[in-house]
Design an enzyme around this catalytic site. Structure first.
Site, PDB file in Angstrom:
ATOM      1  CB  SER A 193      -2.629  -8.219  -5.456  1.00 10.62           C
ATOM      2  OG  SER A 193      -2.741  -8.870  -4.212  1.00 10.62           O
ATOM      3  CG  ASP A 196      -0.483 -12.378  -5.213  1.00  8.84           C
ATOM      4  OD1 ASP A 196      -0.431 -13.093  -4.186  1.00  8.84           O
ATOM      5  OD2 ASP A 196      -1.405 -11.546  -5.406  1.00  8.84           O
ATOM      6  CG  HIS A 215      -4.969  -7.375   3.744  1.00  3.06           C
ATOM      7  ND1 HIS A 215      -3.734  -6.818   3.998  1.00  3.06           N
ATOM      8  CD2 HIS A 215      -5.007  -7.592   2.402  1.00  3.06           C
ATOM      9  CE1 HIS A 215      -3.064  -6.707   2.862  1.00  3.06           C
ATOM     10  NE2 HIS A 215      -3.815  -7.180   1.879  1.00  3.06           N
ATOM     11  NE  ARG A 254       0.383  15.233   1.048  1.00  2.00           N
ATOM     12  CZ  ARG A 254      -0.939  15.397   1.128  1.00  2.00           C
ATOM     13  NH1 ARG A 254      -1.425  16.518   1.636  1.00  2.00           N
ATOM     14  NH2 ARG A 254      -1.754  14.464   0.700  1.00  2.00           N
TER      15      ARG A 254
END
Length: 508
Positions: free
Chosen positions: A64, A440, A403, A155
């Site tokens: 976004s 978007d 989501h 990491r």
């Protein structure tokens, strides 16, 4: 001058992508008579909202923040990782004036070129391809002494994966016939961001004075010894390689991390005259360069300075005396204001903003309509009162409900959006206004992972719709991207686009 239809409404359906596959596709499953009618009867097509088309690495799904930045800027806004990668590909990196000035000064004085950074393919703080390019730049500009001080990852990459990266850089130096890895240390020490200066001191003393807890003949041997001690990449102790190297007055030092937060502390030790966090044995006077700007307060030039976005859509509308309204619910308010305005907090002259609170629920699958009906009420009101030349609205449902991974809720979200779009189109028809409908990035068009069958909660790389609603006889060209939306709006408004906008109108 002919009057243009008013208002022009840009509807951004957040997370509303297009997929030809009906599988787990909430857009396909939803009853959406308005969008179906528009798709069948008015100019429309698909535009790209991912990867290099929005300034991200190839194949990277959009998001976004990046999407709204591109929509409002009218040009592809390259993220730092991509800016550097693109500059290397185009050859511009090897002529970068900031890096070249530091290297050339060192070379002219017979001094060394040191570069340091996270040696991995993680792509979060750095990328090993950028380190390879730096070695090549130093070689091409005549440096005889080229040293890499490698920080190991573990990491953003698997805990013990540095061997292949070390091998790659060793091979690079061998092919050049110049340069070598001078030191190894885990990012735990070199890239601290929590003011644990005892860690940073170990990295600084290793780089500047060659003082390591361990000395190894080669970098690979140094890594193997660290693994034998039970250390993973992130925690590899300060290791000097071969004959210990020191940083001397007049040397060039280039920090090759593009992400700022974990590059600040070590940079401060090199460049701050009044540094007090620990006592430096030496502070050599070097030509110090950061790949990007790590902080305004750090007195060091950046090879890729932050680009200020001039003449974004909101700014250009204001300069041309146009009024604008930005409206969204809480979840996407920053996107339709700050990000759409190119990273600017304050409204432009003639810009008004309306924030509608998002519903207070644990997850939005519990209320898939979110605050879209209330947002629509305010837009219809704004259309009817004819106060604004341009209205920019974000509908959060496709993304936020997408989501959640809950398919039934996502279908309801799309159906709610369809109703809202219908109300806006109807209001525009009454006053003779126009609209562009787009998104978007993708999300809600894929609600399950085809390979695992589990819920798919992430964004996608699917294209997004682009729809024109109005009375003009226009066609939608192929190959459009988000950066083309602002120039399209300016065309509809009868305004010449500014030189900074490199996008081109999608409507022809």
């Amino acid at each position: 001058m002919t009057t243009t239809p008013k208002p022009l409404v840009l509807m951004i359906l957040d997370g509303f992508g297009h997929s030809d596959s009906p599988e787990s596709n909430a857009v396909y499953a939803a009853k959406k008579p308005v969008l179906d009618r528009l798709w069948a009867t008015v100019p429309n097509g698909l535009i790209s909202g991912s990867g290099m088309d929005v300034g991200l690495p190839d194949g990277q799904m959009g998001n976004s923040e990046v999407g709204h930045m591109n929509l409002g800027a009218g040009r592809v806004v390259y993220q730092d990782f991509t800016r550097v990668t693109k500059a290397i590909r185009d050859g511009e990196f090897f002529e970068n004036p900031t890096i070249c000035a530091a290297v050339d000064k060192a070379v002219a004085a017979g001094k060394a070129v040191h570069f340091m950074g996270l040696l991995s393919d993680g792509g979060v703080h750095s990328h090993q391809d950028h380190l390879i390019a730096m070695a090549e730049l130093a070689f091409k500009r005549g440096a005889e002494k080229i040293y890499l001080h490698a920080f190991l990852d573990g990491r953003d990459t698997p805990p013990k994966s540095a061997a292949s990266s070390i091998e790659l850089l060793d091979a690079t130096f061998q092919a050049l016939g110049k340069g070598r890895i001078a030191s190894l240390i885990g990012r735990y020490y070199a890239m601290d961001r929590d003011n644990r200066w005892d860690r940073v001191a170990q990295a600084y003393n290793l780089i500047v004075d060659g003082k390591g807890e361990i000395n190894a003949a080669t970098a690979q041997e140094g890594l193997e010894a660290a693994y034998a001690r039970g250390e993973s990449d992130e925690f590899v102790k300060a290791t000097s390689i071969g004959e210990p190297v020191k940083v001397e007055d007049g040397d060039a030092v280039v920090f090759m991390n593009f992400r700022a937060d974990r590059a600040r502390e070590l940079s401060r030790v090199f460049v701050e005259d009044g540094f007090k966090e620990f006592e430096r044995a030496r502070q050599p006077k070097v030509q110090y360069v950061g790949l990007t700007q790590y902080a305004e307060s750090i007195p060091a030039p950046a090879a890729f300075a932050p680009g200020s976005l001039e003449n974004v859509l909101g700014d250009y509308l204001a300069k041309n005396g146009k009024t604008q309204l930005r409206i969204a619910e809480t979840e996407k308010y920053a996107h339709v204001t700050f990000f759409f305005s190119g990273g600017r907090e304050e409204p432009f002259p003639g810009e008004e903003r309306i924030l509608i609170p998002s519903p207070k629920v644990a997850t939005y699958d519990l209320q898939p309509e979110m605050s879209a009906p209330e947002v629509t009420d305010r837009i219809v009101e704004a259309i009817e009162n004819q106060r604004y030349d341009v209205i920019v609205v974000n509908y959060a449902n496709g993304d936020m409900v997408g989501h959640s991974g809950v398919f039934e809720a996502a279908v309801k979200a799309v159906e709610c959006l369809d109703t809202c779009v219908g109300r806006i189109v109807e209001a525009l028809e009454k006053v003779g206004g126009e609209a562009l409908i787009t998104a978007d990035h993708g999300n809600v068009e894929q609600m399950a992972d085809e390979s695992t069958g589990q819920a798919h909660t992430a964004h996608t790389t699917e294209p997004v719709p682009f729809i024109y609603v109005g009375k003009r006889d226009l066609k939608v060209r192929e190959g459009g991207v988000l950066a083309d939306v602002a120039p399209t709006m300016l065309k509809l408004l009868g305004l010449e686009k500014p030189a900074e906008m490199t996008g081109t109108s999608i409507l022809v």
